[in-house]
Write a protein that holds these residues in place. Structure first.
Motif, PDB file in Angstrom:
ATOM      1  N   ASP A 261      10.232  -3.728   5.205  1.00  0.00           N
ATOM      2  CA  ASP A 261      11.322  -2.997   4.567  1.00  0.00           C
ATOM      3  C   ASP A 261      12.523  -3.906   4.300  1.00  0.00           C
ATOM      4  O   ASP A 261      13.624  -3.440   4.002  1.00  0.00           O
ATOM      5  CB  ASP A 261      11.733  -1.797   5.421  1.00  0.00           C
ATOM      6  N   ARG A 262      12.307  -5.207   4.411  1.00  0.00           N
ATOM      7  CA  ARG A 262      13.325  -6.215   4.134  1.00  0.00           C
ATOM      8  C   ARG A 262      12.601  -7.471   3.659  1.00  0.00           C
ATOM      9  O   ARG A 262      11.389  -7.615   3.883  1.00  0.00           O
ATOM     10  CB  ARG A 262      14.140  -6.526   5.398  1.00  0.00           C
ATOM     11  N   PRO A 263      13.255  -8.399   2.994  1.00  0.00           N
ATOM     12  CA  PRO A 263      12.582  -9.619   2.535  1.00  0.00           C
ATOM     13  C   PRO A 263      12.047 -10.438   3.703  1.00  0.00           C
ATOM     14  O   PRO A 263      12.703 -10.559   4.744  1.00  0.00           O
ATOM     15  CB  PRO A 263      13.686 -10.375   1.777  1.00  0.00           C
ATOM     16  N   TRP A 264      10.860 -11.008   3.538  1.00  0.00           N
ATOM     17  CA  TRP A 264      10.269 -11.843   4.582  1.00  0.00           C
ATOM     18  C   TRP A 264      11.182 -13.015   4.935  1.00  0.00           C
ATOM     19  O   TRP A 264      11.265 -13.422   6.093  1.00  0.00           O
ATOM     20  CB  TRP A 264       8.915 -12.389   4.116  1.00  0.00           C
ATOM     21  N   LEU A 265      11.855 -13.564   3.932  1.00  0.00           N
ATOM     22  CA  LEU A 265      12.693 -14.735   4.168  1.00  0.00           C
ATOM     23  C   LEU A 265      13.905 -14.444   5.041  1.00  0.00           C
ATOM     24  O   LEU A 265      14.545 -15.365   5.555  1.00  0.00           O
ATOM     25  CB  LEU A 265      13.143 -15.344   2.834  1.00  0.00           C
ATOM     26  N   GLU A 266      14.238 -13.162   5.218  1.00  0.00           N
ATOM     27  CA  GLU A 266      15.348 -12.802   6.089  1.00  0.00           C
ATOM     28  C   GLU A 266      14.915 -12.641   7.544  1.00  0.00           C
ATOM     29  O   GLU A 266      15.743 -12.390   8.418  1.00  0.00           O
ATOM     30  CB  GLU A 266      15.995 -11.493   5.609  1.00  0.00           C
ATOM     31  N   THR A 267      13.634 -12.788   7.797  1.00  0.00           N
ATOM     32  CA  THR A 267      13.105 -12.685   9.156  1.00  0.00           C
ATOM     33  C   THR A 267      12.783 -14.079   9.692  1.00  0.00           C
ATOM     34  O   THR A 267      12.816 -15.060   8.957  1.00  0.00           O
ATOM     35  CB  THR A 267      11.827 -11.825   9.192  1.00  0.00           C
ATOM     36  N   ASP A 268      12.452 -14.132  10.984  1.00  0.00           N
ATOM     37  CA  ASP A 268      12.012 -15.409  11.547  1.00  0.00           C
ATOM     38  C   ASP A 268      10.497 -15.485  11.665  1.00  0.00           C
ATOM     39  O   ASP A 268       9.953 -16.311  12.398  1.00  0.00           O
ATOM     40  CB  ASP A 268      12.661 -15.664  12.911  1.00  0.00           C
ATOM     41  N   LEU A 269       9.802 -14.589  10.938  1.00  0.00           N
ATOM     42  CA  LEU A 269       8.341 -14.647  10.918  1.00  0.00           C
ATOM     43  C   LEU A 269       7.900 -15.878  10.142  1.00  0.00           C
ATOM     44  O   LEU A 269       8.455 -16.176   9.084  1.00  0.00           O
ATOM     45  CB  LEU A 269       7.761 -13.392  10.271  1.00  0.00           C
ATOM     46  N   PRO A 270       6.897 -16.612  10.630  1.00  0.00           N
ATOM     47  CA  PRO A 270       6.496 -17.871  10.002  1.00  0.00           C
ATOM     48  C   PRO A 270       5.535 -17.705   8.839  1.00  0.00           C
ATOM     49  O   PRO A 270       5.032 -18.674   8.314  1.00  0.00           O
ATOM     50  CB  PRO A 270       5.814 -18.630  11.148  1.00  0.00           C
ATOM     51  N   TYR A 271       5.245 -16.453   8.424  1.00  0.00           N
ATOM     52  CA  TYR A 271       4.283 -16.243   7.361  1.00  0.00           C
ATOM     53  C   TYR A 271       4.667 -15.007   6.586  1.00  0.00           C
ATOM     54  O   TYR A 271       5.449 -14.166   7.041  1.00  0.00           O
ATOM     55  CB  TYR A 271       2.864 -16.074   7.924  1.00  0.00           C
ATOM     56  N   GLN A 272       4.168 -14.873   5.390  1.00  0.00           N
ATOM     57  CA  GLN A 272       4.389 -13.703   4.549  1.00  0.00           C
ATOM     58  C   GLN A 272       3.065 -12.997   4.365  1.00  0.00           C
ATOM     59  O   GLN A 272       2.161 -13.489   3.702  1.00  0.00           O
ATOM     60  CB  GLN A 272       4.960 -14.125   3.204  1.00  0.00           C
TER      61      GLN A 272
ATOM     62  N   ALA B 213      11.491  -5.095  11.712  1.00  0.00           N
ATOM     63  CA  ALA B 213      11.526  -4.057  10.683  1.00  0.00           C
ATOM     64  C   ALA B 213      11.308  -2.685  11.305  1.00  0.00           C
ATOM     65  O   ALA B 213      10.828  -2.569  12.439  1.00  0.00           O
ATOM     66  CB  ALA B 213      10.453  -4.333   9.631  1.00  0.00           C
ATOM     67  N   LYS B 214      11.682  -1.652  10.531  1.00  0.00           N
ATOM     68  CA  LYS B 214      11.440  -0.276  10.944  1.00  0.00           C
ATOM     69  C   LYS B 214      10.208   0.301  10.248  1.00  0.00           C
ATOM     70  O   LYS B 214       9.510   1.144  10.803  1.00  0.00           O
ATOM     71  CB  LYS B 214      12.658   0.591  10.628  1.00  0.00           C
ATOM     72  N   HIS B 215       9.992  -0.143   9.014  1.00  0.00           N
ATOM     73  CA  HIS B 215       8.835   0.300   8.253  1.00  0.00           C
ATOM     74  C   HIS B 215       8.120  -0.913   7.675  1.00  0.00           C
ATOM     75  O   HIS B 215       8.734  -1.949   7.429  1.00  0.00           O
ATOM     76  CB  HIS B 215       9.240   1.242   7.106  1.00  0.00           C
ATOM     77  N   VAL B 216       6.809  -0.757   7.444  1.00  0.00           N
ATOM     78  CA  VAL B 216       6.028  -1.811   6.802  1.00  0.00           C
ATOM     79  C   VAL B 216       5.104  -1.168   5.783  1.00  0.00           C
ATOM     80  O   VAL B 216       4.862   0.043   5.810  1.00  0.00           O
ATOM     81  CB  VAL B 216       5.186  -2.606   7.825  1.00  0.00           C
ATOM     82  N   TYR B 217       4.598  -1.986   4.876  1.00  0.00           N
ATOM     83  CA  TYR B 217       3.662  -1.527   3.849  1.00  0.00           C
ATOM     84  C   TYR B 217       2.323  -2.202   4.120  1.00  0.00           C
ATOM     85  O   TYR B 217       2.244  -3.426   4.186  1.00  0.00           O
ATOM     86  CB  TYR B 217       4.195  -1.872   2.462  1.00  0.00           C
TER      87      TYR B 217
END
Length: 438
Positions: free
Chosen positions: A58-69, A86-90
């Protein structure tokens, strides 16, 4: 550094054991894991299930510290990690791969999964073939277990299923040989007997295909390779698993297993004399020092000489109750010293087939960094394709490198491999990477 959004890039999460994830859903679709047009669903984090594929947040991947998209939800730790971001995911529904494991022999119902039919040999990229190779290895392990159970119970062996398995190996090798060979790095000491038969069969068929043998030859050799140690079922476990040096009497028991194997298999229709020859003679040596008959030179068939190399190689690179597995390079060096015992011309071809650094090899670079040899997935005119690609896991201080990155030694010539390491060096277990590659 590995970039986001590349359908062929792979990164590692922090969870243990370390898992390698494909960075985009289309890469998994290409691999046959799910259909590209699967509906995307919006879910709250607490609705996630293991096996789903997260397409977007529910937010851009680049705004997270996750190492993958994009990622597969492999376990509860992945759900917990997503909950912090995130609170929601697709998601798309990605059911865990189902095995069609040696269905008749194991008594299991075949599962309807998406995989190439027999003799579908259209070339595939490594990451497209890897799931099919994973199923083959799993099904082979189940088949070997079923074979042993059938022998103990006095039941008829299912040769048709075994032959189909060998054919599947040949088909996988034709599509992409590195995918199946990757799984030969998976070596667990406590499961040596079963996995050894699996790995020797995979090695033998892949090597024979490399040598240009036809389908009939691959099937004959492969079936002999799969059954080559079946006679050990009649050797006492106390002897097979003894951690110390064997007595003369115990060694005599070991030397009987090729003949035991022929005795078991010769009563079964569907196994050719050439396959039985491999079972009987894979421990014979050119100088006559082998067993069970002590034959020499041209008396030993080409198939048996080939299988002897695969058998020794897998045995020496595997952890056993009485020794740690050696590196591939060390084993080849030792075998080169056995000039009177092993066909050296065939051994050099085997070494060329494996390459200087087989996939799954743990190496240290001149920078002090440590990494794992992984298959090459990109080819261009600016890269020396004879040089390997290394997944860097430890920095020069031997600290965990996060996020891990791929380094193409064909592109960056200042980096060189200084030594090959055994699995377990610096606390790195190659199995953790090999068994979780997506």
């Amino acid at each position: 550094m590995i970039t986001r959004g590349n359908p062929r890039c792979h990164c590692l999460s922090r969870t243990a054991p370390v898992k390698v994830f494909a960075c985009r859903a289309d890469a998994l679709a290409d691999a046959g894991c799910f259909k590209a047009d699967m509906p995307v669903k919006k879910l709250a984090i607490d609705e996630l299930c293991i096996g789903m594929y997260v397409e977007e947040l529910d937010r851009p991947w680049l705004e997270t510290d996750l190492p993958y998209q994009g990622m597969v939800v492999a376990d509860q730790s992945d759900i917990d990690m997503l909950a912090r971001q995130a609170k929601h995911v697709y998601v798309t529904d990605l059911a865990p791969p189902l095995s069609d494991s040696a269905a008749a022999a194991a008594g299991a119902k075949k599962q309807d999964i998406d995989r190439p039919a027999l003799h579908d040999r259209a070339p595939l990229e490594f990451f497209e073939e890897i799931e099919h190779a994973r199923h083959i290895r799993s099904d082979m392990r189940n088949l070997v277990g079923a074979i042993h159970d059938d022998i103990r119970a006095g039941r008829r062996l299912d040769v048709d299923t075994a032959q189909e398995m060998v054919t599947r190996i040949g088909d996988s090798v034709a599509r992409n040989s590195e995918a199946l060979m990757w799984f030969s790095t998976l070596k667990h000491r406590d499961d040596y007997t079963a996995q050894h038969s699996v790995h020797v069969c995979m090695l033998a068929v892949a090597f024979a295909a490399y040598l240009g043998m036809d389908d009939t030859q691959l099937d004959t050799l492969g079936l002999g390779a799969l059954f080559h140690d079946v006679g050990k079922i009649r050797v006492p476990l106390a002897v097979l698993n003894k951690p110390g040096r064997l007595t003369e009497e115990e060694m005599a028991e070991i030397r009987k297993h090729p003949q035991h194997g022929v005795d078991i298999l010769s009563e079964i229709d569907g196994i050719s004399p050439d396959s039985l020859d491999v079972v009987l003679n894979h421990h014979e040596r050119l100088d006559g020092s082998g067993y069970p008959r002590g034959i020499s030179g041209h008396e030993i068939s080409y198939f048996s000489q080939l299988l002897a190399i695969c058998d020794v190689y897998d045995a020496m690179t595997s952890d056993r109750v009485y020794h740690r597995g050696r590196t591939p390079a060390d084993v080849i060096k030792i075998m080169r010293g056995d000039t009177d015992m092993i066909n050296q011309t065939l051994l050099e071809k085997f070494n060329a087939f494996l390459g200087d650094y087989p996939v799954g090899t743990l190496v240290e670079l001149n920078s002090g960094e440590v990494g794992l040899i992984v298959p090459r997935t990109e080819h261009d005119s600016e890269t020396d394709l004879d040089q390997p690609v290394v997944l860097i896991m430890l920095d020069h201080n031997k600290h965990l490198y996060y996020p891990q990155r791929l380094r193409d030694l064909g592109r960056y010539e200042r980096f060189q491999i200084t030594r090959v390491l055994a699995s377990g060096a610096y606390g790195i277990d190659v199995n953790d990477y090999a068994c979780n590659l997506q």
